[in-house]
Each structure stands twice: as C-alpha cells, then as structure tokens.
Design an enzyme around this catalytic site. Structure first.
Site, PDB file in Angstrom:
ATOM      1  N   ASP A   9      44.285  -2.939 -34.548  1.00 42.09           N
ATOM      2  CA  ASP A   9      45.360  -2.658 -35.559  1.00 42.09           C
ATOM      3  C   ASP A   9      45.120  -2.886 -36.811  1.00 42.09           C
ATOM      4  OD1 ASP A   9      48.873  -4.491 -35.841  1.00 42.09           O
ATOM      5  OD2 ASP A   9      48.257  -2.521 -36.587  1.00 42.09           O
ATOM      6  N   ASP A  11      46.987  -3.621 -40.190  1.00 42.92           N
ATOM      7  CA  ASP A  11      49.031  -4.666 -40.382  1.00 42.92           C
ATOM      8  C   ASP A  11      49.186  -6.101 -39.660  1.00 42.92           C
ATOM      9  OD1 ASP A  11      49.588  -1.724 -42.525  1.00 42.92           O
ATOM     10  OD2 ASP A  11      48.579  -3.931 -43.676  1.00 42.92           O
TER      11      ASP A  11
END
Ligand code: XBP
Ligand code: MG
Length: 241
Positions: A9, A11
């Site tokens: 991922d 953020d």
C-alpha cells in the site's frame, strides 16, 4: 506456498503521507479556491474513513457544506479542487519533505536481491506514487515494481478488493503466494477481500483500528526483515498446497 511477491500500500505504509502531506495539500487547494474549508489533524483523521481524495472532498461537503454539492458544477469543481491538491502534494514530495517509513527501503532492497516480486495497490493518484518513489529511491525505482495499481483505475476503491484483484491478475499469481502490507482497516478489508495474507504497519491515524484477520500488526518495518516476513507468511499460508 512460498512467498512470491510483496504488494505495498502507499499512504500510511510506504510513507506517512496523510497528516503532513495530503492534508496540508487539501487545505492549500481550498484556500486557493476561496473555500472557507480547513481540515485540522483530528477532522482529517475522521475523513480518512472515506478513501480517495475526490470522494473525501464530497464526503466532507455532504457533512459540512451541502450547498457545494447542490451546485450543478460540483463534479468538475471537485475534480479541479483535487487536481490543485495533487499539485500541492507533488510539490511537497519534490521538496523531499515526505521520506519513506522505517524499514521500507531495506525491505524493497532485500526483496529485489532475493527475487521476491514487487507491486503496489493504492487508492492514491498514480503520479503521487511515481513521484514518491523517484524522490526517495531514485529514477529507477518505479521500474522495480512490476505492477502499480493506483487511483481511479478500478471502479470501487478500498475497502473494496478491486485494486488487489487488478494487481493479482497482472502478477498472474495466486493470492496465497503474495503478502500485502497495509496500514488501515480499509486497506486490510481490501486485501483480505482478495484473500491476500496481510501484514499491518500502523501509524498515528490507524493505531486504534481493528486489524482482525491480519498476519501480524507492527508499528513499522524498522525491526523486521524479509526472512521474518517469509516465516510469517509460511506459518500461515505454508500449509496450503
Ligand atoms: C489512501 C487514500 C488516498 C489518499 C489521498 O490511499 O485514501 O485517497 O488519502 O490520495 P492508500 P488521492 O490506499 O495508499 O492508503 O487524493 O490521490 O486520492
Ligand atoms: Mg494506506
């Protein structure tokens, strides 16, 4: 099933981008547009329940400025606001103000050395990803990731599993041979929705979230390495075929 690929991922996982990156960029875009909106740290933490910058703007307007949505032009105003926010966010990235989180660069290096394939599954705008990688890891870094799934490329954003399905198809790998690294409950729901074993690295905004179903929950990657992640993956998924 041995570990074939790590899917990161972005953020809150590759970098702590939300509080000191996206949030001030949103506020700069609002001020520029003459909107009396301001997202302080606490409010932004609540707004993070909705993934996607455009979706978050509309969610905020629904709660705090419904008149914004009644404007027949609100769809393109949202798009313009978001484009301005992205411009400010990219400037923050280019300033070097958003480093990678502890252990991220090391894990990427180990994975490349040991032939573990790398991919990205994120809700954020693609240019945010490539700029973060270039500024922190150099111009070659984007090429280290075989697949980068980002932004509006899928119809439904996290917690929907769409972006992970999109990445798995392009990796042509079974979910069980991958490991996702996420930071939020929305992200975990998405990766588990695609049946991908998931490690959670928390941050200030997500530390109190429910991470049921995760392989493990750790504060960051600073005290772990690929060998430990392989072990973690093996203990949970090794017995499957
Ligand atoms: C988290 C998100 C993103 C960002 C803002 O993404 O919800 O929308 O907050 O980025 P991730 P955009 O899946 O990487 O945790 O404004 O570009 O959408
Ligand atoms: Mg995240």
């Amino acid at each position: 099933m041995s570990l074939a690929a790590i899917i990161f991922d972005v953020d809150g996982t590759l970098a702590d981008t939300e509080r000191d990156g996206h949030r001030p960029a949103f506020n700069a875009a609002f001020a520029e547009a003459g909107l009396a909106w301001h997202w302080d740290e606490q409010l932004y933490g609540e707004l993070l329940a909705v993934t996607g910058g455009k979706e978050r703007i509309r969610h905020y307007a629904t709660l705090h400025d419904p008149g914004f949505l009644l404007d027949p032009d609100s769809e393109s105003r949202t798009a313009r606001l978001h484009a301005a926010k992205t411009r400010h966010f990219l400037a923050l990235l280019e300033s070097g103000g958003i480093p990678l989180r502890p252990g991220v660069e090391q894990l990427i290096g180990e994975s490349r050395d040991q032939g573990v394939r790398l991919a990205i599954a994120t809700t954020t705008t693609p240019e945010n990803v490539t700029t973060l990688l270039r500024v922190n890891l150099g111009p070659e870094a984007e090429g280290w990731f075989e697949v980068i799934g980002a932004g509006d490329i899928v119809p439904a954003k996290k917690p929907a599993p769409d972006i992970y399905h999109w990445v798995l198809r392009r990796l042509a790998l079974p979910a069980g041979s991958c490991l996702a690294i996420e930071d939020s409950a929305n992200g975990l729901a998405a990766s588990l929705g695609a049946a991908i074993p998931t490690l959670i690295t928390t941050n200030a905004y997500t530390a109190d979230q429910d991470f049921g179903g995760a392989l493990a929950v750790i504060p960051d990657l600073g005290k772990t390495d690929l060998a430990r992640l392989r072990q973690l993956h093996l203990t949970t998924y090794g017995q499957h075929k």
